[in-house]
Structure formats: structure tokens, C-alpha cells
Design a protein around this motif. Structure first.
Motif, short mmCIF file in Angstrom:
data_model
loop_
_atom_site.label_atom_id
_atom_site.label_comp_id
_atom_site.label_asym_id
_atom_site.label_seq_id
_atom_site.Cartn_x
_atom_site.Cartn_y
_atom_site.Cartn_z
N ALA A 30 11.56 14.30 51.46
CA ALA A 30 11.20 14.92 50.18
C ALA A 30 11.10 16.43 50.33
O ALA A 30 11.54 17.18 49.45
CB ALA A 30 9.88 14.35 49.68
N LEU A 31 10.57 16.88 51.45
CA LEU A 31 10.45 18.31 51.69
C LEU A 31 11.83 18.95 51.89
O LEU A 31 12.12 20.02 51.35
CB LEU A 31 9.56 18.56 52.90
N VAL A 32 12.71 18.26 52.62
CA VAL A 32 14.09 18.75 52.78
C VAL A 32 14.74 18.88 51.41
O VAL A 32 15.34 19.91 51.08
CB VAL A 32 14.92 17.82 53.70
N ASN A 33 14.60 17.84 50.58
CA ASN A 33 15.18 17.86 49.24
C ASN A 33 14.63 19.00 48.39
O ASN A 33 15.37 19.63 47.63
CB ASN A 33 14.95 16.53 48.52
N ALA A 34 13.35 19.28 48.52
CA ALA A 34 12.74 20.37 47.74
C ALA A 34 13.39 21.71 48.09
O ALA A 34 13.71 22.51 47.20
CB ALA A 34 11.24 20.43 48.00
N PHE A 35 13.61 21.95 49.38
CA PHE A 35 14.24 23.20 49.79
C PHE A 35 15.72 23.24 49.39
O PHE A 35 16.23 24.29 48.99
CB PHE A 35 14.06 23.44 51.29
N VAL A 36 16.39 22.10 49.47
CA VAL A 36 17.81 22.05 49.07
C VAL A 36 17.95 22.41 47.60
O VAL A 36 18.83 23.19 47.22
CB VAL A 36 18.41 20.65 49.35
N ARG A 37 17.08 21.87 46.75
CA ARG A 37 17.16 22.13 45.31
C ARG A 37 17.01 23.61 44.98
O ARG A 37 17.50 24.07 43.97
CB ARG A 37 16.09 21.34 44.58
N GLU A 38 16.32 24.35 45.84
CA GLU A 38 16.15 25.78 45.61
C GLU A 38 17.17 26.62 46.38
O GLU A 38 17.10 27.84 46.37
CB GLU A 38 14.72 26.20 45.98
N GLY A 39 18.09 25.94 47.07
CA GLY A 39 19.14 26.65 47.80
C GLY A 39 18.66 27.27 49.10
O GLY A 39 19.32 28.16 49.63
N LEU A 40 17.53 26.81 49.61
CA LEU A 40 16.97 27.35 50.85
C LEU A 40 17.44 26.47 52.02
O LEU A 40 16.66 25.70 52.60
CB LEU A 40 15.45 27.40 50.75
N ALA A 44 15.53 24.03 54.83
CA ALA A 44 15.77 22.58 54.82
C ALA A 44 16.16 22.10 56.22
O ALA A 44 15.68 21.06 56.68
CB ALA A 44 16.87 22.24 53.81
N GLU A 45 17.02 22.85 56.89
CA GLU A 45 17.42 22.49 58.26
C GLU A 45 16.23 22.53 59.20
O GLU A 45 16.08 21.67 60.07
CB GLU A 45 18.50 23.44 58.77
N ASP A 59 16.92 8.71 58.63
CA ASP A 59 17.61 7.58 58.00
C ASP A 59 18.72 8.12 57.10
O ASP A 59 18.98 9.33 57.06
CB ASP A 59 16.63 6.70 57.23
N VAL A 60 19.37 7.23 56.39
CA VAL A 60 20.50 7.63 55.54
C VAL A 60 20.08 8.64 54.48
O VAL A 60 20.83 9.56 54.16
CB VAL A 60 21.19 6.39 54.91
N TYR A 61 18.87 8.51 53.96
CA TYR A 61 18.40 9.44 52.93
C TYR A 61 18.17 10.84 53.50
O TYR A 61 18.50 11.84 52.85
CB TYR A 61 17.13 8.90 52.28
N ALA A 62 17.65 10.91 54.70
CA ALA A 62 17.43 12.21 55.34
C ALA A 62 18.77 12.88 55.64
O ALA A 62 18.93 14.08 55.41
CB ALA A 62 16.62 12.03 56.62
N TYR A 63 19.73 12.10 56.14
CA TYR A 63 21.04 12.67 56.41
C TYR A 63 21.75 13.11 55.13
O TYR A 63 22.42 14.14 55.10
CB TYR A 63 21.92 11.71 57.19
N ASN A 64 21.59 12.34 54.06
CA ASN A 64 22.19 12.73 52.78
C ASN A 64 21.61 14.04 52.28
O ASN A 64 22.33 14.90 51.75
CB ASN A 64 21.99 11.64 51.73
#
Length: 74
Positions: A30-40, A44-45, A59-64
Motif C-alpha cells: 500500500a505504501l509503494v502504491n501511494a508513492f507510485v500514484r504521486e510519481g515518487l 517507491a523503490e 508477492d504478485v501485488y508488490a511486484y505489480n
């Protein structure tokens, strides 16, 4: 204002940990996704790497979520 919400999520993440609430794979994703949505992408990495350092197997969701990060990089 959308920008900054990911950092609010990060603050909550750290607060959870300070109360001995151990984050799981869903929390990190969820935290990775939050940063991705803001282009950070770099942030995220960083969170993805922290997840692995914490001993959690992505898992698959984290890799996605991570793949979405790479799709934003020009």
C-alpha cells in the motif's frame, strides 16, 4: 491537494512501527502504491527494498506496484 498524501501514509507507517505494530506485505505494498500514484518512483523503490530487508517475500501485488513504478520512468 494530492501531493503529500504518500508522506502522510509514511508517517502513519512509522507510527505503527513505534507502537510495535509489525507491518506486513499488504502494508508495504500500500505504501509503494501511494508513492507510485504521486510519481515518487525512487521512494517507491526504497519502500520495496525495505520490505525485502524486513524479511518479507514480495508477492504478485508488490511486484505489480513496482512494475507500475518503472512504467512511469521516461
Amino acid at each position: 491537494m494530492q501531493a503529500g498524501k504518500s508522506f502522510m501514509a509514511l508517517k502513519l507507517f512509522h507510527e505503527m512501527m513505534s507502537h510495535d505494530c509489525k507491518p506486513n506485505i499488504c502494508t508495504y505494498t500500500a505504501l509503494v502504491n501511494a508513492f507510485v500514484r504521486e510519481g515518487l518512483c525512487e521512494k517507491a523503490e526504497e519502500v520495496f527494498e525495505q520490505m525485502q530487508e524486513a524479511g518479507l517475500e514480495p508477492d504478485v501485488y508488490a511486484y505489480n506496484a513496482l512494475m507500475e513504478t518503472y512504467s512511469l520512468i521516461p
